[in-house]
Write a protein that holds these residues in place. Sequence first.
Motif, PDB file in Angstrom:
ATOM      1  N   MET A   2       0.814  -1.223   0.000  1.00 20.10           N
ATOM      2  CA  MET A   2       0.000   0.000   0.000  1.00 20.10           C
ATOM      3  C   MET A   2       0.843   1.267   0.000  1.00 20.10           C
ATOM      4  SD  MET A   2      -3.088  -0.868   2.653  1.00 20.10           S
ATOM      5  CE  MET A   2      -3.387   0.859   2.882  1.00 20.10           C
ATOM      6  N   TYR A   3       2.117   1.161   0.289  1.00 26.17           N
ATOM      7  CA  TYR A   3       2.964   2.344   0.466  1.00 26.17           C
ATOM      8  C   TYR A   3       2.957   3.296  -0.732  1.00 26.17           C
ATOM      9  CZ  TYR A   3       7.029   5.256   1.192  1.00 26.17           C
ATOM     10  OH  TYR A   3       7.857   6.337   1.304  1.00 26.17           O
ATOM     11  N   PRO A   4       3.112   2.827  -1.972  1.00 26.82           N
ATOM     12  CA  PRO A   4       3.101   3.788  -3.099  1.00 26.82           C
ATOM     13  C   PRO A   4       1.774   4.542  -3.224  1.00 26.82           C
ATOM     14  CG  PRO A   4       3.971   1.679  -3.825  1.00 26.82           C
ATOM     15  CD  PRO A   4       3.440   1.480  -2.443  1.00 26.82           C
ATOM     16  N   VAL A   5       0.685   3.857  -2.970  1.00 29.20           N
ATOM     17  CA  VAL A   5      -0.630   4.508  -3.058  1.00 29.20           C
ATOM     18  C   VAL A   5      -0.767   5.550  -1.958  1.00 29.20           C
ATOM     19  CG1 VAL A   5      -3.111   4.110  -2.881  1.00 29.20           C
ATOM     20  CG2 VAL A   5      -1.686   2.487  -4.115  1.00 29.20           C
ATOM     21  N   ILE A   6      -0.388   5.186  -0.745  1.00 29.99           N
ATOM     22  CA  ILE A   6      -0.500   6.123   0.371  1.00 29.99           C
ATOM     23  C   ILE A   6       0.438   7.315   0.171  1.00 29.99           C
ATOM     24  CG2 ILE A   6      -0.046   6.371   2.846  1.00 29.99           C
ATOM     25  CD1 ILE A   6      -1.198   3.604   3.237  1.00 29.99           C
ATOM     26  N   ARG A   7       1.625   7.062  -0.371  1.00 21.39           N
ATOM     27  CA  ARG A   7       2.574   8.154  -0.621  1.00 21.39           C
ATOM     28  C   ARG A   7       2.014   9.144  -1.633  1.00 21.39           C
ATOM     29  NH1 ARG A   7       7.833   6.372  -3.208  1.00 21.39           N
ATOM     30  NH2 ARG A   7       6.587   6.687  -5.055  1.00 21.39           N
ATOM     31  N   SER A   8       1.437   8.660  -2.710  1.00 20.18           N
ATOM     32  CA  SER A   8       0.885   9.581  -3.713  1.00 20.18           C
ATOM     33  C   SER A   8      -0.329  10.320  -3.164  1.00 20.18           C
ATOM     34  CB  SER A   8       0.530   8.831  -4.992  1.00 20.18           C
ATOM     35  OG  SER A   8      -0.549   7.945  -4.775  1.00 20.18           O
ATOM     36  N   GLN A   9      -1.151   9.626  -2.395  1.00 25.92           N
ATOM     37  CA  GLN A   9      -2.301  10.307  -1.792  1.00 25.92           C
ATOM     38  C   GLN A   9      -1.855  11.353  -0.776  1.00 25.92           C
ATOM     39  OE1 GLN A   9      -5.269   7.691  -0.205  1.00 25.92           O
ATOM     40  NE2 GLN A   9      -5.562   6.629  -2.150  1.00 25.92           N
ATOM     41  N   PHE A  10      -0.807  11.055  -0.030  1.00 25.18           N
ATOM     42  CA  PHE A  10      -0.301  12.019   0.942  1.00 25.18           C
ATOM     43  C   PHE A  10       0.252  13.254   0.242  1.00 25.18           C
ATOM     44  CE2 PHE A  10       2.866  13.586   4.043  1.00 25.18           C
ATOM     45  CZ  PHE A  10       1.987  13.861   5.071  1.00 25.18           C
ATOM     46  N   THR A  11       0.891  13.055  -0.904  1.00 28.70           N
ATOM     47  CA  THR A  11       1.392  14.185  -1.680  1.00 28.70           C
ATOM     48  C   THR A  11       0.246  15.071  -2.142  1.00 28.70           C
ATOM     49  OG1 THR A  11       3.254  12.847  -2.428  1.00 28.70           O
ATOM     50  CG2 THR A  11       2.772  14.831  -3.685  1.00 28.70           C
ATOM     51  N   TRP A  12      -0.805  14.449  -2.682  1.00 27.36           N
ATOM     52  CA  TRP A  12      -1.986  15.220  -3.092  1.00 27.36           C
ATOM     53  C   TRP A  12      -2.601  15.940  -1.901  1.00 27.36           C
ATOM     54  CZ3 TRP A  12      -3.211  16.964  -7.551  1.00 27.36           C
ATOM     55  CH2 TRP A  12      -2.895  16.266  -8.699  1.00 27.36           C
TER      56      TRP A  12
ATOM     57  N   LEU B 239      -9.130  12.647  -3.777  1.00 31.65           N
ATOM     58  CA  LEU B 239      -7.749  12.369  -4.168  1.00 31.65           C
ATOM     59  C   LEU B 239      -6.917  11.737  -3.057  1.00 31.65           C
ATOM     60  CD1 LEU B 239      -6.886  15.513  -6.297  1.00 31.65           C
ATOM     61  CD2 LEU B 239      -7.487  13.226  -7.081  1.00 31.65           C
ATOM     62  N   ALA B 240      -7.381  11.837  -1.808  1.00 32.11           N
ATOM     63  CA  ALA B 240      -6.621  11.261  -0.688  1.00 32.11           C
ATOM     64  C   ALA B 240      -7.548  10.611   0.332  1.00 32.11           C
ATOM     65  CB  ALA B 240      -5.771  12.329  -0.036  1.00 32.11           C
ATOM     66  N   PRO B 241      -8.363   9.627  -0.075  1.00 32.61           N
ATOM     67  CA  PRO B 241      -9.306   9.047   0.885  1.00 32.61           C
ATOM     68  C   PRO B 241      -8.627   8.244   1.991  1.00 32.61           C
ATOM     69  CG  PRO B 241      -9.367   7.825  -1.178  1.00 32.61           C
ATOM     70  CD  PRO B 241      -8.491   9.021  -1.397  1.00 32.61           C
ATOM     71  N   ASP B 242      -7.553   7.536   1.665  1.00 36.87           N
ATOM     72  CA  ASP B 242      -6.870   6.744   2.689  1.00 36.87           C
ATOM     73  C   ASP B 242      -6.200   7.630   3.731  1.00 36.87           C
ATOM     74  OD1 ASP B 242      -7.643   4.395   1.426  1.00 36.87           O
ATOM     75  OD2 ASP B 242      -5.840   4.349   0.167  1.00 36.87           O
TER      76      ASP B 242
END
Length: 121
Positions: A22-32, A109-112
Amino acid sequence: MEELAIKIAETLDISVQAAIDMYPVIRSQFTWYLVLDNINTWAVLLMFVSIMLTGVTLFIRFDLDKYNCRTEEINEDWVAVDKVFKKAFLLLLLSVVVAITTDMIIPFLAPDILLIKNFLG
């Protein structure tokens, strides 16, 4: 990265491997999330500044006479204040639209990230 995956796994109560996946998804969402949150903060700040500027120019505009009684021409001071008033009011409207839009876009864009924030906070 392994420490981060372990903390994410503990927070979300999932396995470490799932946290690594999940790390890449969470990282991109955190950036957004960070980008939109910063835009929202600046929009709110501009909104307050433009509210004050709009109010001050509105009071000055009401205090000045639009027409000069002797020459029947438009007062130059009133025209200058009117230009500032219109720009400040436009900035107010623009900042309100940007603030509302960023508030509405963040959950998509960042639900998680919002889910994690709600769990932790």
